[in-house]
Design a protein around this motif. Structure first.
Motif, PDB file in Angstrom:
ATOM      1  N   THR A 187      11.227  14.045   7.875  1.00  0.00           N
ATOM      2  CA  THR A 187      11.279  12.842   9.085  1.00  0.00           C
ATOM      3  C   THR A 187      10.156  12.880   9.932  1.00  0.00           C
ATOM      4  O   THR A 187       9.238  13.836  10.110  1.00  0.00           O
ATOM      5  N   PHE A 188      10.056  11.688  10.835  1.00  0.00           N
ATOM      6  CA  PHE A 188       9.152  11.582  11.629  1.00  0.00           C
ATOM      7  C   PHE A 188       9.239  11.043  12.939  1.00  0.00           C
ATOM      8  O   PHE A 188      10.402  10.395  12.972  1.00  0.00           O
ATOM      9  N   LYS A 189       8.883  11.140  14.000  1.00  0.00           N
ATOM     10  CA  LYS A 189       9.104  10.869  15.305  1.00  0.00           C
ATOM     11  C   LYS A 189       7.892   9.841  15.707  1.00  0.00           C
ATOM     12  O   LYS A 189       6.564   9.910  15.294  1.00  0.00           O
ATOM     13  N   ASN A 190       8.305   8.978  16.749  1.00  0.00           N
ATOM     14  CA  ASN A 190       7.113   8.066  16.979  1.00  0.00           C
ATOM     15  C   ASN A 190       6.090   8.681  18.037  1.00  0.00           C
ATOM     16  O   ASN A 190       6.471   9.479  19.001  1.00  0.00           O
ATOM     17  N   GLY A 191       4.571   8.504  17.656  1.00  0.00           N
ATOM     18  CA  GLY A 191       3.526   8.896  18.353  1.00  0.00           C
ATOM     19  C   GLY A 191       3.045   7.730  19.274  1.00  0.00           C
ATOM     20  O   GLY A 191       3.768   6.668  19.561  1.00  0.00           O
ATOM     21  N   ASP A 192       1.879   7.701  19.621  1.00  0.00           N
ATOM     22  CA  ASP A 192       1.297   6.782  20.149  1.00  0.00           C
ATOM     23  C   ASP A 192       0.715   5.293  19.375  1.00  0.00           C
ATOM     24  O   ASP A 192       0.634   5.653  18.396  1.00  0.00           O
ATOM     25  N   THR A 193       0.304   4.450  20.112  1.00  0.00           N
ATOM     26  CA  THR A 193      -0.043   3.094  19.477  1.00  0.00           C
ATOM     27  C   THR A 193      -1.339   2.824  20.120  1.00  0.00           C
ATOM     28  O   THR A 193      -1.774   3.119  21.258  1.00  0.00           O
ATOM     29  N   ALA A 253       0.713  -1.099   0.128  1.00  0.00           N
ATOM     30  CA  ALA A 253       0.014  -0.116  -0.012  1.00  0.00           C
ATOM     31  C   ALA A 253       0.906   1.047   0.018  1.00  0.00           C
ATOM     32  O   ALA A 253       2.187   1.048   0.368  1.00  0.00           O
ATOM     33  N   LEU A 254       0.208   2.261  -0.369  1.00  0.00           N
ATOM     34  CA  LEU A 254       1.145   3.675  -0.852  1.00  0.00           C
ATOM     35  C   LEU A 254       0.481   4.763  -0.546  1.00  0.00           C
ATOM     36  O   LEU A 254      -0.904   4.756  -1.025  1.00  0.00           O
ATOM     37  N   ALA A 255       0.717   5.956  -0.176  1.00  0.00           N
ATOM     38  CA  ALA A 255      -0.069   7.319  -0.205  1.00  0.00           C
ATOM     39  C   ALA A 255       1.093   8.288  -0.714  1.00  0.00           C
ATOM     40  O   ALA A 255       2.241   7.977  -0.640  1.00  0.00           O
ATOM     41  N   VAL A 256       0.632   9.117  -1.336  1.00  0.00           N
ATOM     42  CA  VAL A 256       1.314  10.319  -1.961  1.00  0.00           C
ATOM     43  C   VAL A 256       1.007  11.684  -1.432  1.00  0.00           C
ATOM     44  O   VAL A 256      -0.165  12.167  -1.321  1.00  0.00           O
ATOM     45  N   ALA A 257       2.105  12.334  -1.160  1.00  0.00           N
ATOM     46  CA  ALA A 257       1.950  13.720  -0.439  1.00  0.00           C
ATOM     47  C   ALA A 257       3.296  14.371  -0.607  1.00  0.00           C
ATOM     48  O   ALA A 257       4.337  13.551  -0.717  1.00  0.00           O
ATOM     49  N   ASP A 258       3.211  15.675  -0.431  1.00  0.00           N
ATOM     50  CA  ASP A 258       4.477  16.271  -0.295  1.00  0.00           C
ATOM     51  C   ASP A 258       4.816  16.737   1.214  1.00  0.00           C
ATOM     52  O   ASP A 258       4.395  17.522   1.863  1.00  0.00           O
ATOM     53  N   ILE A 259       5.537  15.567   1.870  1.00  0.00           N
ATOM     54  CA  ILE A 259       5.752  15.573   3.317  1.00  0.00           C
ATOM     55  C   ILE A 259       6.887  16.400   3.655  1.00  0.00           C
ATOM     56  O   ILE A 259       6.836  16.632   4.891  1.00  0.00           O
ATOM     57  N   ASN A 260       7.758  16.923   2.746  1.00  0.00           N
ATOM     58  CA  ASN A 260       8.689  17.861   3.326  1.00  0.00           C
ATOM     59  C   ASN A 260       8.801  19.078   2.791  1.00  0.00           C
ATOM     60  O   ASN A 260       9.719  19.991   3.019  1.00  0.00           O
ATOM     61  N   ARG A 261       7.285  19.400   2.112  1.00  0.00           N
ATOM     62  CA  ARG A 261       7.156  20.913   1.699  1.00  0.00           C
ATOM     63  C   ARG A 261       8.084  21.352   0.573  1.00  0.00           C
ATOM     64  O   ARG A 261       8.359  22.683   0.868  1.00  0.00           O
ATOM     65  N   GLY A 267       4.977  14.110  12.134  1.00  0.00           N
ATOM     66  CA  GLY A 267       5.922  14.617  11.234  1.00  0.00           C
ATOM     67  C   GLY A 267       6.692  15.968  11.875  1.00  0.00           C
ATOM     68  O   GLY A 267       5.933  16.610  12.487  1.00  0.00           O
ATOM     69  N   ARG A 268       7.856  16.072  11.024  1.00  0.00           N
ATOM     70  CA  ARG A 268       8.510  17.127  11.749  1.00  0.00           C
ATOM     71  C   ARG A 268       8.586  18.285  10.448  1.00  0.00           C
ATOM     72  O   ARG A 268       9.106  19.217  10.943  1.00  0.00           O
ATOM     73  N   GLY A 269       7.996  18.097   9.206  1.00  0.00           N
ATOM     74  CA  GLY A 269       7.902  19.028   8.160  1.00  0.00           C
ATOM     75  C   GLY A 269       9.017  18.793   7.203  1.00  0.00           C
ATOM     76  O   GLY A 269       8.849  19.539   6.466  1.00  0.00           O
ATOM     77  N   ASP A 270      10.092  18.118   7.678  1.00  0.00           N
ATOM     78  CA  ASP A 270      11.128  18.267   6.795  1.00  0.00           C
ATOM     79  C   ASP A 270      11.394  16.778   6.041  1.00  0.00           C
ATOM     80  O   ASP A 270      12.256  16.421   5.647  1.00  0.00           O
TER      81      ASP A 270
END
Length: 373
Positions: A168-174, A86-94, A163-166
């Protein structure tokens, strides 16, 4: 008497006509092994729709760059980590270029590929997840203006990556979800300004559609379960009745049924409206395919190797009979968009067993149908 009675029965039980013959097969394109997921997006920003194919058996993406006339350039192959599905497309680093977010079942990871333009991508970056990640869902879950990711796991969980906007990502909740959440969507379903998540949970003993309300800080609360026992495999969001609220449409794993859940706008949904597809409905899209101003549904049927077009009645219900279109073996995914620039919505279908994508164009007075290959 027999002739007369037969005539009366024939009149009383005459079936309505099938939907209009909207599509014709325009082309078949060889892609990778085991295509399992399709997405339509403009990857190179040329105002022409492209198609991304996730190939689960040879661990690649096939990028089909559209020419704007229904044809596509020679496939571009992008290797990715093991067993994507599965895949999603978006501009994650702006940076203005579309990026990819996908799962890797074989490495138990969430994977990002950042686009750098000119049909190229930076090397993939992996984020470890729990066992067998299934589906990435994108949305701004904590209201900071950056895209975040929710990813479902095969065994009862959904993990959040902020998301950090660049890029990259950090862990959130489960969160506990129920097993086998193959499909889900994100939107503000309860009108509080925060992004919510809806999952189709296909647990063998507790199937349901589960609504997780976003609190606006990256955390969620399970507020509702609908469609319990329907075995929903795939779910999409779409305003189906023109009231400005996004409704839910689901394909079920038992009974070959489809269901529409009209939204009340407060995180609750009305009783499901049942309608029929083909044999083994597994992936669906909703668009105005017949040009009457109402969204219709197109669904691929893995068991009968078809996709079905279900159009709407003027009263908003779904018409029967449906119209089926024959596809390659074991179709698993469908996507839609205007691939030839004629203002009509076309579809593309992935044949998992044949390793192909079939392009079905909507009939138009401006484009004469070609012979099917």
């Amino acid at each position: 008497m027999i002739i007369s009675l037969s005539g009366m029965v024939g009149c009383d039980f005459k079936l309505p006509p099938p939907p209009p013959d909207v599509f014709y097969k325009f082309n078949t394109i060889q892609v990778g092994l085991g295509p399992a997921y399709l997405v339509s997006a403009d990857l190179n920003l040329d105002d022409r729709l492209d198609i991304i194919v996730v190939n689960s058996k040879d661990n690649t993406l096939t990028l089909l760059f559209g020419e704007g006339d229904g044809t596509f350039q020679p496939p571009v192959i992008v290797p990715v980590p093991l067993e994507p599905s599965a895949l999603a497309v978006a501009d994650i680093n702006r940076d203005g270029w579309p990026d990819f977010v996908l799962n890797s079942r074989g490495t138990h990871a969430l994977v990002t590929l950042l686009g750098k333009g000119h049909k190229a991508f930076f090397p993939p970056r992996s984020y470890p997840t729990g066992q067998v990640p299934l589906l990435p869902i994108l949305g701004d879950f904590n209201g900071d203006g950056h895209l975040d990711i929710a990813i479902t796991l095969t065994f009862n969980k959904m993990e959040i990556f902020l998301g950090r906007g660049d890029g990259t990502f950090k862990n959130g909740d489960t969160y506990q979800t129920g097993s086998r959440s193959f499909s889900g969507v994100a939107s503000d379903f309860n009108g509080d300004g925060h992004t919510d998540i809806v999952l189709a949970v296909h647990s063998s003993n507790a199937s349901s559609i589960r609504i997780f309300a976003g609190r606006g800080d990256g955390t969620f609360l399970l507020i509702n379960k609908i469609g319990q026992g329907l075995n929903a495999l795939a779910i999409i969001k779409k305003d189906m009745n023109g009231d400005g609220r996004e409704d839910l449409v689901a394909a079920a794993g038992s009974g070959d049924n489809l269901y529409m859940f009209p939204s009340n706008g407060d995180g609750t949904f009305q009783k499901e409206i049942n309608f029929s597809g083909g044999g083994g409905p597994i992936s669906l899209v909703a668009e105005d395919f017949d040009g009457d101003g109402q969204p219709d549904v197109a669904v691929v049927n893995s068991r009968s190797s078809t996709f079905s077009l279900i159009v709407r009645h003027p009263n908003g219900g779904f018409r029967f009979p449906i119209r089926d279109y024959v596809t390659g073996g074991t179709p698993l995914s469908i996507t839609s968009g205007d691939y030839n620039g004629d203002g009509r919505v076309d579809v593309a279908v992935a044949s998992n067993s044949l390793g192909t994508v079939e392009i079905f164009l909507a009939r138009s007075t401006r484009h004469k149908p070609k012979e099917s290959p």
